[in-house]
Scaffold this motif. Sequence first.
Motif, PDB file in Angstrom:
ATOM      1  N   LEU A   1     -23.893 -12.377 -29.951  1.00  0.00           N
ATOM      2  CA  LEU A   1     -25.184 -12.222 -29.294  1.00  0.00           C
ATOM      3  C   LEU A   1     -25.162 -12.566 -27.810  1.00  0.00           C
ATOM      4  CD1 LEU A   1     -27.654 -13.607 -31.994  1.00  0.00           C
ATOM      5  CD2 LEU A   1     -26.676 -11.319 -31.760  1.00  0.00           C
ATOM      6  N   GLU A   2     -24.428 -13.610 -27.436  1.00  0.00           N
ATOM      7  CA  GLU A   2     -24.425 -14.044 -26.043  1.00  0.00           C
ATOM      8  C   GLU A   2     -23.402 -13.321 -25.183  1.00  0.00           C
ATOM      9  OE1 GLU A   2     -22.376 -17.531 -28.301  1.00  0.00           O
ATOM     10  OE2 GLU A   2     -23.765 -15.879 -28.723  1.00  0.00           O
ATOM     11  N   ALA A   3     -22.638 -12.394 -25.788  1.00  0.00           N
ATOM     12  CA  ALA A   3     -21.584 -11.707 -25.048  1.00  0.00           C
ATOM     13  C   ALA A   3     -21.811 -10.203 -24.955  1.00  0.00           C
ATOM     14  CB  ALA A   3     -20.222 -11.971 -25.703  1.00  0.00           C
ATOM     15  N   ARG A   4     -22.853  -9.687 -25.614  1.00  0.00           N
ATOM     16  CA  ARG A   4     -23.121  -8.248 -25.628  1.00  0.00           C
ATOM     17  C   ARG A   4     -24.610  -7.987 -25.362  1.00  0.00           C
ATOM     18  NH1 ARG A   4     -18.520  -8.056 -25.053  1.00  0.00           N
ATOM     19  NH2 ARG A   4     -16.909  -6.937 -26.242  1.00  0.00           N
ATOM     20  N   THR A   5     -24.902  -6.895 -24.678  1.00  0.00           N
ATOM     21  CA  THR A   5     -26.293  -6.521 -24.460  1.00  0.00           C
ATOM     22  C   THR A   5     -26.889  -6.066 -25.789  1.00  0.00           C
ATOM     23  OG1 THR A   5     -25.789  -4.199 -24.000  1.00  0.00           O
ATOM     24  CG2 THR A   5     -25.739  -5.730 -22.128  1.00  0.00           C
ATOM     25  N   GLU A   6     -28.212  -6.068 -25.864  1.00  0.00           N
ATOM     26  CA  GLU A   6     -28.843  -5.619 -27.101  1.00  0.00           C
ATOM     27  C   GLU A   6     -28.511  -4.161 -27.381  1.00  0.00           C
ATOM     28  OE1 GLU A   6     -33.124  -5.899 -29.436  1.00  0.00           O
ATOM     29  OE2 GLU A   6     -33.013  -6.410 -27.298  1.00  0.00           O
ATOM     30  N   ALA A   7     -28.387  -3.352 -26.330  1.00  0.00           N
ATOM     31  CA  ALA A   7     -28.030  -1.945 -26.515  1.00  0.00           C
ATOM     32  C   ALA A   7     -26.645  -1.820 -27.146  1.00  0.00           C
ATOM     33  CB  ALA A   7     -28.073  -1.214 -25.175  1.00  0.00           C
ATOM     34  N   GLU A   8     -25.724  -2.666 -26.729  1.00  0.00           N
ATOM     35  CA  GLU A   8     -24.375  -2.632 -27.306  1.00  0.00           C
ATOM     36  C   GLU A   8     -24.404  -3.076 -28.768  1.00  0.00           C
ATOM     37  OE1 GLU A   8     -21.428  -3.476 -23.529  1.00  0.00           O
ATOM     38  OE2 GLU A   8     -22.628  -5.146 -24.281  1.00  0.00           O
ATOM     39  N   LEU A   9     -25.213  -4.073 -29.072  1.00  0.00           N
ATOM     40  CA  LEU A   9     -25.344  -4.525 -30.455  1.00  0.00           C
ATOM     41  C   LEU A   9     -25.934  -3.415 -31.325  1.00  0.00           C
ATOM     42  CD1 LEU A   9     -26.824  -8.101 -29.858  1.00  0.00           C
ATOM     43  CD2 LEU A   9     -24.465  -7.561 -30.464  1.00  0.00           C
ATOM     44  N   ASP A  10     -26.878  -2.677 -30.764  1.00  0.00           N
ATOM     45  CA  ASP A  10     -27.536  -1.609 -31.520  1.00  0.00           C
ATOM     46  C   ASP A  10     -26.579  -0.472 -31.874  1.00  0.00           C
ATOM     47  OD1 ASP A  10     -29.957  -2.911 -31.518  1.00  0.00           O
ATOM     48  OD2 ASP A  10     -30.770  -1.818 -29.793  1.00  0.00           O
ATOM     49  N   GLU A  11     -25.506  -0.353 -31.122  1.00  0.00           N
ATOM     50  CA  GLU A  11     -24.538   0.712 -31.384  1.00  0.00           C
ATOM     51  C   GLU A  11     -23.683   0.437 -32.624  1.00  0.00           C
ATOM     52  OE1 GLU A  11     -22.251   0.943 -27.843  1.00  0.00           O
ATOM     53  OE2 GLU A  11     -23.836   1.933 -26.665  1.00  0.00           O
ATOM     54  N   GLN A  12     -23.649  -0.811 -33.063  1.00  0.00           N
ATOM     55  CA  GLN A  12     -22.800  -1.184 -34.190  1.00  0.00           C
ATOM     56  C   GLN A  12     -23.481  -0.820 -35.515  1.00  0.00           C
ATOM     57  OE1 GLN A  12     -19.646  -2.348 -33.835  1.00  0.00           O
ATOM     58  NE2 GLN A  12     -19.977  -2.039 -31.640  1.00  0.00           N
ATOM     59  N   PRO A  13     -22.711  -0.255 -36.453  1.00  0.00           N
ATOM     60  CA  PRO A  13     -23.292   0.180 -37.732  1.00  0.00           C
ATOM     61  C   PRO A  13     -23.605  -1.000 -38.656  1.00  0.00           C
ATOM     62  CG  PRO A  13     -20.915   0.490 -37.760  1.00  0.00           C
ATOM     63  CD  PRO A  13     -21.275   0.063 -36.358  1.00  0.00           C
ATOM     64  N   SER A  14     -24.525  -0.767 -39.566  1.00  0.00           N
ATOM     65  CA  SER A  14     -24.840  -1.759 -40.601  1.00  0.00           C
ATOM     66  C   SER A  14     -23.794  -1.666 -41.714  1.00  0.00           C
ATOM     67  CB  SER A  14     -26.232  -1.486 -41.173  1.00  0.00           C
ATOM     68  OG  SER A  14     -27.219  -1.702 -40.196  1.00  0.00           O
TER      69      SER A  14
END
Length: 302
Positions: free
Chosen positions: A91-104
């Motif tokens: 969480l503290e190393a990636r933007t929220e947009a980058e996190l959103d790119e990751q699949p569930s």
Amino acid sequence: MATKTFAVVDASGCTMCEQYMVDDLQMPTFMKPPDEAAAIVRNVPNIKVRDDDVMLATFPKSGTNWGYEILSMLLNRKAEISPNMKVCLMLEARTEAELDEQPSPRVLNSHLPIAMLPRQMKEKNTKIIWIARNPKDAIVSLYYHIAGMKMFQYNGKFADFLTLFLENKLPYQSWFEYTLDLEKAMLAEPDKIHLVYFEDIKENGVAELKRLATFLGVDADDELLSAINEKCSFKSLAAEKADMPRDRVKNNFSFFRKGIIGDWKNHFTVAESENFDRIYKEKMKTSSLKFRFEPSNIEDKK
């Protein structure tokens, strides 16, 4: 006001670079411009959480990479090493947009204090897996991590590094506050936070994985649990998991250094250990947590 980086100076004059402050918490920049790094951290409480997200909470060097692989395998019901590094969902190393790119299903992870984690976790009833490691071994592992990453430019001695730890002058600052805050939250909501000790996973892997699967509601038989336990062994991960790019490290640093219980004895002097024990006893006097500082298996002591 612009966020500025600074260097921490130890008792011998050695510097640890790429530090900055965000809301009174000392953080590493993760090799980002400090304003960008601070914006990412300040946005963490606002991150949108998915219904099937799981949160892995750890203090630095307490088994985060290990836990990420275990949880990824359990959630996907496959004893296969993840193609991604845990930092992709940090969480503290990636933007929220980058996190959103990751699949569930996502294994979100963070070293941030629990009060700084996404607020939406509460309404989503996001399950938190807390891996806790005895602080003496965590300090030793953190020392090699800081000394091994080029960005920090740190060449100090362990004795001086230990002093920085006790003075809350390392990234993420106080192990004691982090641990006590999580314990308080766990006691308040035991159905949402599952504590597993690093040392217990190391010595009783299958049994701990079974407890994890039950907490997560994952249907995993003994065959799958045994396969995951084997795949997540230190030997297997060190051989198969991608490590840090070599141009970012020095001293042949690797995330997979030893992975044992009790290595602190090779670094603490008797006086340092006794002083640490006094501080630990005082600061943890209200805690019911039971950390183990030595292996219980004879083989692990060799």
